[in-house]
Design a protein around this motif. Structure first.
Motif, mmCIF file in Angstrom:
data_model
loop_
_atom_site.group_PDB
_atom_site.id
_atom_site.type_symbol
_atom_site.label_atom_id
_atom_site.label_comp_id
_atom_site.label_asym_id
_atom_site.label_seq_id
_atom_site.Cartn_x
_atom_site.Cartn_y
_atom_site.Cartn_z
ATOM 1 N N ALA A 89 62.151 3.754 -26.018
ATOM 2 C CA ALA A 89 62.579 2.820 -24.979
ATOM 3 C C ALA A 89 61.897 3.115 -23.655
ATOM 4 O O ALA A 89 61.476 2.196 -22.938
ATOM 5 N N SER A 90 61.759 4.385 -23.319
ATOM 6 C CA SER A 90 61.098 4.750 -22.067
ATOM 7 C C SER A 90 59.624 4.364 -22.086
ATOM 8 O O SER A 90 59.064 3.919 -21.078
ATOM 9 N N SER A 91 58.978 4.504 -23.241
ATOM 10 C CA SER A 91 57.572 4.115 -23.367
ATOM 11 C C SER A 91 57.393 2.616 -23.168
ATOM 12 O O SER A 91 56.483 2.175 -22.454
ATOM 13 N N LEU A 92 58.253 1.822 -23.808
ATOM 14 C CA LEU A 92 58.132 0.379 -23.666
ATOM 15 C C LEU A 92 58.436 -0.047 -22.241
ATOM 16 O O LEU A 92 57.767 -0.937 -21.695
ATOM 17 N N LEU A 93 59.418 0.573 -21.625
ATOM 18 C CA LEU A 93 59.708 0.283 -20.224
ATOM 19 C C LEU A 93 58.505 0.606 -19.342
ATOM 20 O O LEU A 93 58.129 -0.179 -18.469
ATOM 21 N N GLY A 94 57.880 1.762 -19.587
ATOM 22 C CA GLY A 94 56.692 2.123 -18.812
ATOM 23 C C GLY A 94 55.549 1.157 -19.032
ATOM 24 O O GLY A 94 54.829 0.805 -18.100
ATOM 25 N N GLY A 95 55.361 0.712 -20.292
ATOM 26 C CA GLY A 95 54.306 -0.251 -20.577
ATOM 27 C C GLY A 95 54.530 -1.573 -19.863
ATOM 28 O O GLY A 95 53.594 -2.164 -19.311
ATOM 29 N N LEU A 96 55.776 -2.043 -19.841
ATOM 30 C CA LEU A 96 56.099 -3.272 -19.120
ATOM 31 C C LEU A 96 55.828 -3.116 -17.625
ATOM 32 O O LEU A 96 55.287 -4.028 -16.976
ATOM 33 N N GLN A 97 56.198 -1.979 -17.072
ATOM 34 C CA GLN A 97 55.973 -1.741 -15.651
ATOM 35 C C GLN A 97 54.491 -1.761 -15.309
ATOM 36 O O GLN A 97 54.075 -2.376 -14.321
ATOM 37 N N MET A 98 53.673 -1.085 -16.132
ATOM 38 C CA MET A 98 52.245 -1.037 -15.847
ATOM 39 C C MET A 98 51.603 -2.410 -16.012
ATOM 40 O O MET A 98 50.705 -2.781 -15.255
ATOM 41 N N ALA A 99 52.062 -3.182 -17.006
ATOM 42 C CA ALA A 99 51.519 -4.531 -17.189
ATOM 43 C C ALA A 99 51.840 -5.406 -15.990
ATOM 44 O O ALA A 99 50.969 -6.125 -15.462
ATOM 45 N N CYS A 100 53.089 -5.355 -15.533
ATOM 46 C CA CYS A 100 53.475 -6.145 -14.359
ATOM 47 C C CYS A 100 52.757 -5.648 -13.103
ATOM 48 O O CYS A 100 52.308 -6.450 -12.280
ATOM 49 N N ALA A 101 52.648 -4.328 -12.967
ATOM 50 C CA ALA A 101 51.961 -3.772 -11.794
ATOM 51 C C ALA A 101 50.502 -4.206 -11.763
ATOM 52 O O ALA A 101 49.980 -4.595 -10.705
ATOM 53 N N GLY A 102 49.832 -4.162 -12.926
ATOM 54 C CA GLY A 102 48.425 -4.565 -12.967
ATOM 55 C C GLY A 102 48.236 -6.030 -12.623
ATOM 56 O O GLY A 102 47.380 -6.385 -11.800
ATOM 57 N N GLY A 103 49.044 -6.896 -13.235
ATOM 58 C CA GLY A 103 48.903 -8.321 -12.977
ATOM 59 C C GLY A 103 49.239 -8.699 -11.550
ATOM 60 O O GLY A 103 48.511 -9.468 -10.896
ATOM 61 N N MET A 104 50.323 -8.162 -11.029
ATOM 62 C CA MET A 104 50.751 -8.520 -9.675
ATOM 63 C C MET A 104 49.840 -7.899 -8.622
ATOM 64 O O MET A 104 49.610 -8.490 -7.559
ATOM 65 N N THR A 105 49.317 -6.713 -8.904
ATOM 66 C CA THR A 105 48.350 -6.109 -7.974
ATOM 67 C C THR A 105 47.088 -6.954 -7.877
ATOM 68 O O THR A 105 46.555 -7.166 -6.789
ATOM 69 N N ALA A 106 46.618 -7.438 -9.020
ATOM 70 C CA ALA A 106 45.430 -8.289 -9.018
ATOM 71 C C ALA A 106 45.676 -9.566 -8.218
ATOM 72 O O ALA A 106 44.828 -9.987 -7.419
ATOM 73 N N LEU A 107 46.826 -10.189 -8.406
ATOM 74 C CA LEU A 107 47.148 -11.423 -7.674
ATOM 75 C C LEU A 107 47.243 -11.168 -6.178
ATOM 76 O O LEU A 107 46.701 -11.936 -5.363
ATOM 77 N N ALA A 108 47.924 -10.088 -5.793
ATOM 78 C CA ALA A 108 48.075 -9.786 -4.374
ATOM 79 C C ALA A 108 46.743 -9.422 -3.733
ATOM 80 O O ALA A 108 46.478 -9.774 -2.577
ATOM 81 N N SER A 109 45.881 -8.717 -4.472
ATOM 82 C CA SER A 109 44.571 -8.335 -3.937
ATOM 83 C C SER A 109 43.693 -9.554 -3.711
ATOM 84 O O SER A 109 42.966 -9.643 -2.719
ATOM 85 N N VAL A 110 43.752 -10.504 -4.647
ATOM 86 C CA VAL A 110 42.967 -11.728 -4.490
ATOM 87 C C VAL A 110 43.457 -12.528 -3.301
ATOM 88 O O VAL A 110 42.674 -13.080 -2.522
ATOM 89 N N ALA A 111 44.798 -12.581 -3.110
ATOM 90 C CA ALA A 111 45.361 -13.336 -1.987
ATOM 91 C C ALA A 111 44.934 -12.720 -0.662
ATOM 92 O O ALA A 111 44.489 -13.424 0.246
ATOM 93 N N GLY A 112 45.077 -11.384 -0.538
ATOM 94 C CA GLY A 112 44.585 -10.670 0.629
ATOM 95 C C GLY A 112 45.240 -11.052 1.944
ATOM 96 O O GLY A 112 44.627 -10.911 2.999
ATOM 97 N N SER A 113 46.472 -11.562 1.929
ATOM 98 C CA SER A 113 47.153 -11.956 3.154
ATOM 99 C C SER A 113 48.636 -11.670 3.032
ATOM 100 O O SER A 113 49.167 -11.470 1.940
ATOM 101 N N SER A 114 49.330 -11.694 4.187
ATOM 102 C CA SER A 114 50.764 -11.489 4.183
ATOM 103 C C SER A 114 51.477 -12.596 3.421
ATOM 104 O O SER A 114 52.399 -12.333 2.638
ATOM 105 N N ALA A 115 51.052 -13.837 3.611
ATOM 106 C CA ALA A 115 51.683 -14.959 2.920
ATOM 107 C C ALA A 115 51.443 -14.879 1.412
ATOM 108 O O ALA A 115 52.345 -15.157 0.618
#
Length: 403
Positions: free
Chosen positions: A353-379
């Motif tokens: 369960a901890s492994s799957l939770l960690g995998g979900l976290q890293m997947a969400c972190a990777g996707g959302m980091t990419a989106l936020a980096s592309v946006a590059g603004s506060s908004a």
């Protein structure tokens, strides 16, 4: 209560009575080591690129290689620890992490540095995943929530302090010294683990599993609303934290003209918000229930995200900081409570369960980091965090109805 669970809780009570401070410190260190080893090098990336004679755009694999290896590696660590116990994977992982850190410290080319980062990640993923599994081995109920609150605070706080530490290292031994420092921290954690924690997954609770059974176990967890609801809520809300660290330098340095040291101080100051919320979460949950407090946390995070979205270009530092505080306050409430809710019903599959939770976290972190980096603004960051908060709220509400 199941007999083996009773034994585990009794063992946990004994350990906490004697060594509560040391135990929590070791678990917090295991949880935080991965984030620390990643973010400590962020201020040094331009200097690393210069010394290795490559451009900044070529430095991407130094970060992405780490995250990919971390995400994949932890999916194997949990099942292995459920079969063979926690001690061997934790210590083997820390040894591998130390070796990878030393490879990075003496790397003369970019390719060797990337290899070292991958080795680092393959080792440290065991520490991150098993810090949660060990907590589940020893505690349950409110004790589990309190323990996870401290370890999750450490995991969330490490990205805040590590850039400041990395900036300080630049004035002394430089980026190679940063890798030596995290290697020493890995060694200290290994020694502390042996002295304080040891094996927590008793032989009578271990179960052999084939590769097919592991996949079936992951599939069953993904369909179990007791797990997937709070796990998804935690993953998207923590993904927002990583998006914040990825996008904020462009806002504060690019638009407001903060120096790297000032940026590091800003990140470090946010740690106190996460710490305060994490300490408050178990107490509020004791009074009002974990689901309700988690939903309140989602609403606080949503308020901060909407404020950031409405703030436009983010040129007002005080306004931006206020929005960040609201989001981090909510994230600090959701993270430990959601983690405890996700792992609580699965004492015999804590590693899986901890492994799957960690995998979900890293997947969400990777996707959302990419989106936020592309946006590059506060908004743009506000938009990503708004989506994260709303999704987390919906997941917790659905989980609460099932419970």
């Amino acid at each position: 209560m199941h007999t083996s669970t009773s034994v585990a809780v009794a063992q946990g009570d004994a350990v906490s009575a004697r060594l509560s401070g040391q135990l929590l410190a070791v678990l917090a260190g295991l949880a935080a080591l991965g984030a620390l080893s990643t973010n400590i090098i962020l201020p040094a990336l331009p200097r690393i690129a210069s010394e290795l004679n490559v451009g900044m755009r070529e430095m991407g694999p130094v970060l992405s290689g780490f995250f990919l290896a971390f995400a994949v590696g932890q999916l194997f660590v949990g099942p292995v620890s459920d079969r063979w116990g926690r001690r061997t994977p934790v210590l083997s992982g820390l040894v591998l992490f130390i070796a990878g850190s030393l490879i990075c410290a003496w790397a003369q080319t970019l390719s060797v540095l990337v290899v070292g980062r991958v080795v680092q990640a393959m080792g440290v993923c065991a520490a991150s995943v098993l810090s949660r599994a060990i907590a589940r081995d020893l505690f349950e109920g409110e004790a589990l929530s309190r323990t996870l609150a401290l370890t999750m605070v450490a995991m969330a706080a490490a990205p805040g302090f590590s850039p400041l530490l990395g900036s300080a290292m630049e004035y002394g031994p430089g980026w190679r010294g940063s890798f030596v420092l995290v290697a020493l921290l890995g060694l200290l954690l290994a020694l502390a683990y042996v002295a304080v924690v040891g094996e927590t997954h008793s032989r009578d609770r271990r179960a052999a599993a084939t590769f097919g059974e592991v996949l079936s176990g992951y599939a069953a967890l993904a369909q179990d609303t007791r797990f997937i609801g709070p796990a998804f809520a935690v993953s998207v809300i923590v993904g927002g934290l990583y998006a914040f660290f990825a996008a904020t330098p462009a806002v504060l340095m690019g638009r407001l003209g903060l120096s790297p040291l000032q940026l590091g101080l800003f990140f470090a100051s946010t740690v106190f918000v996460v710490f305060g919320a994490g300490m408050l979460a178990p107490r509020l949950a004791h009074r009002w229930g974990a689901v309700r407090v988690g939903c309140i946390g989602c609403m606080a995070a949503l308020a901060g995200a909407l404020a950031m979205l409405a703030g436009g270009d983010g040129r007002n530092l005080a306004y931006f900081a206020g929005a960040v505080v609201l989001y981090l306050l909510g994230m600090g409430l959701v993270n430990p409570l959601g983690t405890a809710m996700a792992l609580g019903p699965f004492s015999h599959q804590a590693g899986l369960a901890s492994s799957l939770l960690g995998g979900l976290q890293m997947a969400c972190a990777g996707g959302m980091t990419a989106l936020a980096s592309v946006a590059g603004s506060s908004a743009g960051l506000g938009l990503v965090l708004t989506a994260a908060s709303m999704l987390a709220f919906a997941a917790l509400v659905a989980s609460g109805r099932q419970r």
